[in-house]
Design a protein around this motif. Sequence first.
Motif, PDB file in Angstrom:
ATOM      1  N   ARG A 216      81.121  34.702 -15.916  1.00 44.58           N
ATOM      2  CA  ARG A 216      82.214  35.274 -16.457  1.00 44.58           C
ATOM      3  C   ARG A 216      83.098  36.088 -15.539  1.00 44.58           C
ATOM      4  N   LEU A 217      82.724  36.174 -14.250  1.00 46.32           N
ATOM      5  CA  LEU A 217      83.282  36.889 -13.258  1.00 46.32           C
ATOM      6  C   LEU A 217      83.658  36.152 -11.971  1.00 46.32           C
ATOM      7  N   ASN A 218      84.144  34.841 -12.186  1.00 51.58           N
ATOM      8  CA  ASN A 218      84.438  34.099 -11.082  1.00 51.58           C
ATOM      9  C   ASN A 218      85.838  33.889 -11.055  1.00 51.58           C
ATOM     10  N   PRO A 219      86.642  33.759  -9.594  1.00 50.21           N
ATOM     11  CA  PRO A 219      87.796  33.670  -9.420  1.00 50.21           C
ATOM     12  C   PRO A 219      88.251  32.168  -9.903  1.00 50.21           C
ATOM     13  N   TYR A 220      87.828  31.116 -10.038  1.00 45.15           N
ATOM     14  CA  TYR A 220      88.100  29.978 -10.490  1.00 45.15           C
ATOM     15  C   TYR A 220      87.476  29.377 -11.471  1.00 45.15           C
ATOM     16  N   ARG A 221      88.038  28.303 -12.262  1.00 46.68           N
ATOM     17  CA  ARG A 221      87.422  27.941 -13.443  1.00 46.68           C
ATOM     18  C   ARG A 221      86.582  26.473 -12.951  1.00 46.68           C
ATOM     19  N   GLU A 222      85.335  26.330 -13.247  1.00 42.14           N
ATOM     20  CA  GLU A 222      84.417  25.179 -13.033  1.00 42.14           C
ATOM     21  C   GLU A 222      83.918  24.832 -14.233  1.00 42.14           C
ATOM     22  N   ARG A 223      84.110  23.566 -14.509  1.00 46.26           N
ATOM     23  CA  ARG A 223      83.267  22.967 -15.800  1.00 46.26           C
ATOM     24  C   ARG A 223      82.785  21.673 -15.489  1.00 46.26           C
ATOM     25  N   ARG A 224      81.509  21.799 -14.986  1.00 45.86           N
ATOM     26  CA  ARG A 224      81.013  20.253 -14.190  1.00 45.86           C
ATOM     27  C   ARG A 224      79.669  20.241 -14.435  1.00 45.86           C
ATOM     28  N   LEU A 225      79.456  18.984 -14.861  1.00 44.80           N
ATOM     29  CA  LEU A 225      78.129  18.448 -15.344  1.00 44.80           C
ATOM     30  C   LEU A 225      77.540  17.403 -14.018  1.00 44.80           C
ATOM     31  N   THR A 226      76.505  17.396 -13.353  1.00 46.97           N
ATOM     32  CA  THR A 226      76.023  16.452 -12.430  1.00 46.97           C
ATOM     33  C   THR A 226      74.874  15.925 -12.659  1.00 46.97           C
ATOM     34  N   VAL A 227      74.705  14.367 -12.949  1.00 48.71           N
ATOM     35  CA  VAL A 227      73.480  13.889 -13.268  1.00 48.71           C
ATOM     36  C   VAL A 227      73.129  13.111 -11.985  1.00 48.71           C
ATOM     37  N   VAL A 228      71.856  13.452 -11.535  1.00 48.94           N
ATOM     38  CA  VAL A 228      71.318  12.480 -10.372  1.00 48.94           C
ATOM     39  C   VAL A 228      70.265  11.627 -10.875  1.00 48.94           C
ATOM     40  N   GLY A 229      70.658  10.248 -10.748  1.00 49.30           N
ATOM     41  CA  GLY A 229      69.575   9.248 -10.857  1.00 49.30           C
ATOM     42  C   GLY A 229      69.204   8.507  -9.641  1.00 49.30           C
ATOM     43  N   ASN A 230      68.211   7.620  -9.603  1.00 48.29           N
ATOM     44  CA  ASN A 230      67.784   7.166  -8.325  1.00 48.29           C
ATOM     45  C   ASN A 230      68.474   5.807  -8.064  1.00 48.29           C
ATOM     46  N   LYS A 231      69.571   5.445  -9.118  1.00 50.57           N
ATOM     47  CA  LYS A 231      70.261   4.327  -8.502  1.00 50.57           C
ATOM     48  C   LYS A 231      71.749   4.729  -8.296  1.00 50.57           C
ATOM     49  N   ALA A 232      72.093   5.906  -9.053  1.00 51.75           N
ATOM     50  CA  ALA A 232      73.587   6.212  -8.729  1.00 51.75           C
ATOM     51  C   ALA A 232      73.662   7.990  -9.321  1.00 51.75           C
ATOM     52  N   MET A 233      74.681   8.397  -8.992  1.00 44.92           N
ATOM     53  CA  MET A 233      75.223   9.807  -9.470  1.00 44.92           C
ATOM     54  C   MET A 233      76.307   9.947 -10.172  1.00 44.92           C
ATOM     55  N   ALA A 234      76.474  10.828 -11.180  1.00 43.05           N
ATOM     56  CA  ALA A 234      77.519  10.869 -12.071  1.00 43.05           C
ATOM     57  C   ALA A 234      78.029  12.173 -12.079  1.00 43.05           C
ATOM     58  N   VAL A 235      79.302  12.652 -12.279  1.00 46.92           N
ATOM     59  CA  VAL A 235      79.867  14.103 -12.365  1.00 46.92           C
ATOM     60  C   VAL A 235      80.829  13.979 -13.631  1.00 46.92           C
ATOM     61  N   PHE A 236      80.815  14.681 -14.622  1.00 49.53           N
ATOM     62  CA  PHE A 236      81.589  15.010 -15.800  1.00 49.53           C
ATOM     63  C   PHE A 236      82.292  16.248 -15.227  1.00 49.53           C
TER      64      PHE A 236
END
Length: 317
Positions: A216-236
């Motif tokens: 809660r003391l960061n200069p920018y907003r980040e709202r990221r969820l990353t899922v790493v699989g053995n076939k592909a990766m995804a980022v929300f």
Amino acid sequence: MKPRIAVLGCGYWGSNHIRTLKSLGALSAVSDANRARAEGFASEHDCRVVDPDDLFEDDEIDAIVLALPPQFHAEYSIRAVQAGKHVLVEKPVALNVADAERAVQAAKDAGRLYMVGHVLRFHPAFEKLKALIDANELGEVRYIHSHRLGLGKFHTENDALWDLAPHDLSMILAITGTAPVEVRGEGAALLDHLSDFAHLHMRFANGLRSHLFASRLNPYRERRLTVVGNKAMAVFDDVEPWERKLAVYRHAVWRDSGQWAFTANEPTYVSVEEGMPLTRELEHFLECVQNGSEPRTSGEEAIEVLRILTAGTVTHD
């Protein structure tokens, strides 16, 4: 008829519930310890004001949304279900596991619905991400990491971990389908004794690892969820516009003559239906109240989130 819903707590997030329930035609009453505040919302949204002590015995109310400081959630949710009301409790549902367990058990004993406001479970991009994982588009999930960073809000009871992490923990638990077997936390307090930065490291029985960073003391907003699989990766990435909120990376990694090689591919952006997560959450709550169905974000999940938060909490003098 739609269930008649009251909102107890007319603060920042309670006001969002009030507006959304009004738009859904389900708002019956508002309530707050500050009656003048409640009267302002009641006048704006054409509904009744009910004092908190009278709310639970009001026969014109079927269910209550609790959007209070978290130290009051367990007590008021128990009073509500014992009075025959269904409840949607905002996160965190309590400040300790024992209180959460008492509240969830009270709802079971009363035969009332107990749903938790883990609103990002109803985000269209997360729903699409979960569908991709269930369809094995990413292969076996090996690693999940989430970043929820920004400036404020500052609470006297909640540190950054307890305030920000429940959203991501709910999503992580939905993906893994199980609780971690090991939790390790790190935190740093800059303003007072409550952590303003928090890291959680989790290990699951199947070898999956997960890492969460909240600030809660960061200069920018980040709202990221990353899922790493053995076939592909995804980022929300919820900071991105709708057409770029969900990206799939089909990178290739392989061994060549004893050495690791890789090919980095451009992301594919997955089409996501636009929709407000809070609206979808409250529509789900209304449906569960009407049909008696089990909510997607249950009390058991909330208890597990609290167990993880408790295990990962770092205390500061």
